[in-house]
Design an enzyme around this catalytic site. Structure first.
Site, PDB file in Angstrom:
ATOM      1  N   TYR A 174      80.513  19.272  39.682  1.00 21.49           N
ATOM      2  CA  TYR A 174      79.940  18.722  39.404  1.00 21.49           C
ATOM      3  C   TYR A 174      78.386  18.831  40.359  1.00 21.49           C
ATOM      4  O   TYR A 174      77.098  18.383  39.289  1.00 21.49           O
ATOM      5  CB  TYR A 174      79.858  17.065  40.006  1.00 21.49           C
ATOM      6  CG  TYR A 174      79.427  16.298  39.454  1.00 21.49           C
ATOM      7  CD1 TYR A 174      78.401  15.833  39.096  1.00 21.49           C
ATOM      8  CD2 TYR A 174      79.153  15.640  40.836  1.00 21.49           C
ATOM      9  CE1 TYR A 174      77.352  14.746  38.497  1.00 21.49           C
ATOM     10  CE2 TYR A 174      77.947  14.473  41.019  1.00 21.49           C
ATOM     11  CZ  TYR A 174      77.286  14.098  39.761  1.00 21.49           C
ATOM     12  OH  TYR A 174      76.035  13.169  40.049  1.00 21.49           O
ATOM     13  N   ASN A 213      73.352  19.883  55.658  1.00 19.28           N
ATOM     14  CA  ASN A 213      73.639  20.087  54.069  1.00 19.28           C
ATOM     15  C   ASN A 213      75.873  19.542  54.922  1.00 19.28           C
ATOM     16  O   ASN A 213      75.485  20.840  55.399  1.00 19.28           O
ATOM     17  CB  ASN A 213      74.017  20.714  53.556  1.00 19.28           C
ATOM     18  CG  ASN A 213      74.406  19.963  52.318  1.00 19.28           C
ATOM     19  OD1 ASN A 213      75.064  19.374  52.384  1.00 19.28           O
ATOM     20  ND2 ASN A 213      75.020  21.258  51.612  1.00 19.28           N
ATOM     21  N   GLY A 214      76.651  18.915  54.744  1.00 20.24           N
ATOM     22  CA  GLY A 214      77.734  18.696  55.347  1.00 20.24           C
ATOM     23  C   GLY A 214      77.467  17.085  56.427  1.00 20.24           C
ATOM     24  O   GLY A 214      76.931  16.316  55.971  1.00 20.24           O
ATOM     25  N   CYS A 228      73.003  16.592  50.110  1.00 18.38           N
ATOM     26  CA  CYS A 228      71.742  17.115  50.258  1.00 18.38           C
ATOM     27  C   CYS A 228      71.007  18.085  49.884  1.00 18.38           C
ATOM     28  O   CYS A 228      72.721  19.058  50.366  1.00 18.38           O
ATOM     29  CB  CYS A 228      71.195  17.264  52.033  1.00 18.38           C
ATOM     30  SG  CYS A 228      71.929  15.364  53.347  1.00 18.38           S
ATOM     31  N   GLY A 232      70.021  15.343  46.774  1.00 21.51           N
ATOM     32  CA  GLY A 232      68.768  13.980  47.746  1.00 21.51           C
ATOM     33  C   GLY A 232      67.942  13.145  47.470  1.00 21.51           C
ATOM     34  O   GLY A 232      67.313  14.507  46.863  1.00 21.51           O
TER      35      GLY A 232
END
Ligand code: SF4
Length: 476
Positions: A251, A109-110, A9, A35
């Site tokens: 990445y 996010n996570g 996300c 996302g």
């Protein structure tokens, strides 16, 4: 069957910006790589809170233009790839609820590794959950009378959470930003005119013309409201060291971002240069696997003196919908995303620089395509160590059994992908650009998880029903 880790996300929000919704849209647009399953924005004008959300890419969710007129000077937005909960509209964020004291919205996010346990406790006490995500637990903590009665309500709720998180939290009249105490996920603060913005990556600040101020610190809660920006540390037990996700640099993050205080492009160039020292080889050219291998390939080429060329061309127009299982099946072994430039690689010894090998099937197909195009030798160089262990902190990895390096050594992997040689960056090389700082998580490479993951359940652990309808929630 994906052959890359997937991000969990992207967040963008802000306070004090007149007509904020197009700004949030623009910010999220530059975070779309984090996302693509769903997107949403919630805004407030201090009186009314309105939200738009849906499944798919941002451009699909916001295809209608009338959302641009929604008034509001504060808001938060989210692009989702789900690491917990399935792909369904209820799981698209921000999650918005109305409590006794007003509206709350959250974007996460996570991955919260104690969400299951906390959820069970609340459900036993009669609470109703509207999503199958771990993120929703924060809503229940915020509504918990234990915290409602004290001023540090958000801090109290956050300190109950275990795991990896960057949160944006919004009420009718303020926006808050928080990172977990180990700092797994990135989150930064920018200045835009008289207001403030928060974003997962600095590329989103650049996109909206905001000036980067600083990162939200691990364990910090930042509040933006009519009196300005306020900071406090909500965690009274700071961890011994941090656990910032090193895969952001390998990445996930965009090369034009600065993450955890370092330029992603520069770090990747250093990975490539180090890779050239650790795994030199005689070759005619270095070719990147675009886009994430570009910077590391440049670093390899500069350090080795071998010229860089474009052996692969990426098709940027393959939408999410095109890569349907049926389409992929029909395409068989044809690479839908990358085409080989035969005139470049024919008769050449090539060094191929990629960011990672996950299952190995994509790498094998690319080696095969290069051979068919006439490459006489193919040397794979990977800008991180072998990924042997899954992630439990918000990145979707295949299981250990599915990770090729989880069960095979480097020689076996090399044979499987069909390359002439294979070299991975060492762990020392991975940490070298950060002067071997100890505040990074490297668990997917060495299995040293910074938190106890023995009770972590799977991605769909909170899943109990499958809804049938999409919906839009225009106003609350
Ligand atoms: S396990 Fe790997 S992907 Fe997950 S947070 Fe740690 S470094 Fe990042």
């Amino acid at each position: 069957m994906f052959d890359h880790p997937r991000e969990a996300c992207g967040l963008f929000g802000g306070y004090g910006i007149p007509r904020i919704i197009p700004v949030i849209y623009q910010g999220l647009f530059s975070l779309q790589h984090r996302g693509q399953e769903g997107a949403g924005i919630v805004v407030s004008d201090g009186t009314h809170v309105r939200s738009v959300k849906g499944q798919g890419l941002l451009s699909e969710v916001f295809a209608r233009q009338d959302w641009k007129q929604l008034p509001g000077h504060l808001g938060i937005g989210h692009v989702r790839y789900g690491t917990t909960g399935s792909t369904r509209i209820q799981n698209v964020q921000p999650i918005v609820v109305e409590c006794i004291d007003g509206v709350w919205a959250i974007a996460h996010n996570g991955n919260l590794i104690n969400a299951n346990t906390l959820r069970q406790t609340y459900q036993e006490a009669g609470a109703i959950f509207q999503t199958s995500t771990d993120s929703e637990i924060l809503i229940h903590l915020l509504a918990d009378p234990r915290y409602r009665s004290r001023p540090g309500r958000v801090a109290g709720a956050l300190s109950e959470l275990l795991g990896a998180f960057a949160f944006l939290i919004m009420t009718r009249n303020c926006v808050m930003a928080a990172r977990d105490p180990m700092g797994f996920k990135p989150l930064c603060i920018g200045r835009l005119g008289e207001g403030y913005v928060f974003a997962s990556e600095t590329c989103a600040l650049n996109q909206v013309g905001a000036e980067y101020l600083r990162d939200v610190m691990p364990g910090e809660l930042v509040v933006a409201d009519e009196t300005g920006l306020h900071s406090s540390l909500y965690s009274d037990k700071p961890p011994e060291h941090g656990a910032q996700c090193i895969f952001e640099h390998v990445y996930f993050a965009r090369p034009d971002s600065s993450v955890f205080g370092s330029s992603v492009h520069e770090v990747r160039c250093q990975f490539g240069a180090r890779l050239a020292q650790e795994h030199p080889v005689e070759a005619d050219m270095v070719i990147p696997v675009p886009d994430s291998g570009n910077s590391a390939a440049l670093g390899y080429a500069r350090a080795s003196g071998i010229p860089l060329d474009y052996g692969f061309i990426r098709n940027h127009y393959i939408g999410r919908t095109f890569i349907m299982p049926e389409a992929a099946k029909r395409a068989g072994s044809v690479d839908l995303k990358l085409a080989v430039l035969k005139e470049v690689v024919n008769g050449k010894r090539v060094v191929v620089v990629d960011d990672s090998i996950v299952r190995g099937t994509t790498a094998r197909r690319r080696v095969e395509t290069l051979r068919q195009a006439g490459a006489t030798a193919i040397h794979m160089r990977i800008s991180c160590p072998p990924t042997r262990y899954p992630c439990f902190f918000g990145i979707d990895f295949p299981t250990k059994e599915e990770l090729i390096a989880g069960g095979q050594d480097i020689q076996e992997t090399c044979r499987f992908i069909g390359a002439d040689s294979l070299g991975y960056l060492s762990m020392e090389g991975l940490l070298a650009p950060f002067a071997n700082r100890r505040d990074f998580c490297t668990a997917c490479f060495n299995g040293e998880y910074p938190l106890d993951i023995s009770r972590v359940k799977g991605k769909h652990a909170l899943e109990n029903f499958i809804p049938l309808l999409n919906f839009e929630q225009p106003e609350s």
